[in-house]
Design a protein around this motif. Structure first.
Motif, PDB file in Angstrom:
ATOM      1  N   GLN A  49       0.838  -1.210   0.000  1.00  8.63           N
ATOM      2  CA  GLN A  49       0.000   0.000   0.000  1.00  8.63           C
ATOM      3  C   GLN A  49       0.872   1.260   0.000  1.00  8.63           C
ATOM      4  N   VAL A  50       1.923   1.263   0.818  1.00 10.02           N
ATOM      5  CA  VAL A  50       2.835   2.413   0.894  1.00 10.02           C
ATOM      6  C   VAL A  50       3.542   2.609  -0.451  1.00 10.02           C
ATOM      7  N   ASN A  53       1.256   3.960  -3.185  1.00 13.01           N
ATOM      8  CA  ASN A  53       1.010   5.383  -2.971  1.00 13.01           C
ATOM      9  C   ASN A  53       2.201   6.222  -3.472  1.00 13.01           C
ATOM     10  N   ASN A  57       2.033   8.798  -6.626  1.00  8.08           N
ATOM     11  CA  ASN A  57       2.407  10.206  -6.420  1.00  8.08           C
ATOM     12  C   ASN A  57       3.501  10.614  -7.406  1.00  8.08           C
ATOM     13  N   THR A 134      -2.816  18.573   0.292  1.00  8.31           N
ATOM     14  CA  THR A 134      -2.556  18.098  -1.069  1.00  8.31           C
ATOM     15  C   THR A 134      -2.277  19.285  -1.972  1.00  8.31           C
ATOM     16  N   GLY A 141      -7.145  14.168  -5.258  1.00 10.13           N
ATOM     17  CA  GLY A 141      -6.433  13.521  -4.162  1.00 10.13           C
ATOM     18  C   GLY A 141      -7.023  13.955  -2.837  1.00 10.13           C
ATOM     19  N   GLY A 145      -2.793  10.021   1.524  1.00 11.09           N
ATOM     20  CA  GLY A 145      -1.861   8.961   1.123  1.00 11.09           C
ATOM     21  C   GLY A 145      -0.565   8.948   1.911  1.00 11.09           C
ATOM     22  N   LEU A 146       0.109  10.100   1.978  1.00 15.69           N
ATOM     23  CA  LEU A 146       1.389  10.152   2.698  1.00 15.69           C
ATOM     24  C   LEU A 146       1.193  10.075   4.204  1.00 15.69           C
ATOM     25  N   SER A 149       0.649   6.443   4.844  1.00 15.72           N
ATOM     26  CA  SER A 149       1.899   5.726   4.575  1.00 15.72           C
ATOM     27  C   SER A 149       2.879   5.897   5.729  1.00 15.72           C
TER      28      SER A 149
END
Length: 182
Positions: A49-50, A53, A57, A134, A141, A145-146, A149
């Motif tokens: 998943q990380v 992402n 990106n 974002t 987005g 995500g980050l 992560s």
């Protein structure tokens, strides 16, 4: 569930998963694996998943064209390296080598993901891990995500570092402890 994870294999599998989404774009992966690295202990799906992402990106940052370099390596860090702050009353010329020898060194796996995209403005770099931050257009987005992560990697005793220069691309380094430490 904790699993014994071969990082190189998970990186390869993750890039394969994205090939359909990258078709039609002129984005290529340049991969350099350290074949001798140890495994890590974590949930394989979480690592994937990380990585997905970070790859997506990178794709967005390159606006359709460029190279995503992915490199794996094994590094050794001591607690000193992770937070080398001195106490305020320490003298400037104090020799820390005696202190340092008592700090256990640990082996870590580093996964570097570098893109040739537009880079991140210095004013934004401190905010990229903040929830809902974002730079993408509205609807493109969530800004999570980050944040997610980093939370995943920290839950497994690791860290994510970022280096970027506007117009020169970005490198994310995912650092995770090896399952069998020194």
């Amino acid at each position: 569930a904790l699993q014994d994870v071969d990082v190189n294999r998970v990186v390869k599998d993750s890039t394969q998963l994205l090939l359909p989404q990258f078709s039609g774009s002129v984005i290529s992966f340049d991969m350099k694996f350290d074949q001798g690295i140890q495994h890590i202990l974590m949930d394989e799906g979480m690592l994937q998943q990380v990585l997905l992402n970070l790859f997506l990106n990178a794709k967005d940052a390159m606006e359709g064209g460029g190279i995503i370099r992915v490199e794996t390596s094994e590094i050794v860090l001591s607690e000193q390296d992770k937070s080398s702050r001195r106490r305020k009353d320490d003298t400037l010329n104090k020799d820390f080598s005696a202190v340092r020898s008592h700090i256990p060194e640990r082996a870590y796996i580093k996964i570097s993901v570098t893109d040739t995209g537009k880079g991140i403005a210095q004013s934004d770099i401190d905010k990229i891990f903040d929830p809902f931050f974002t730079t993408k257009d509205q609807g493109k987005g969530t800004g999570l995500g980050l944040t997610l992560s980093l939370g995943i990697i920290q839950a497994y005793g690791g860290d994510i570092k970022v280096k970027s220069e506007l117009g020169k691309g970005t490198t994310f380094e995912v650092i995770l402890p090896c399952s069998r430490n020194l």
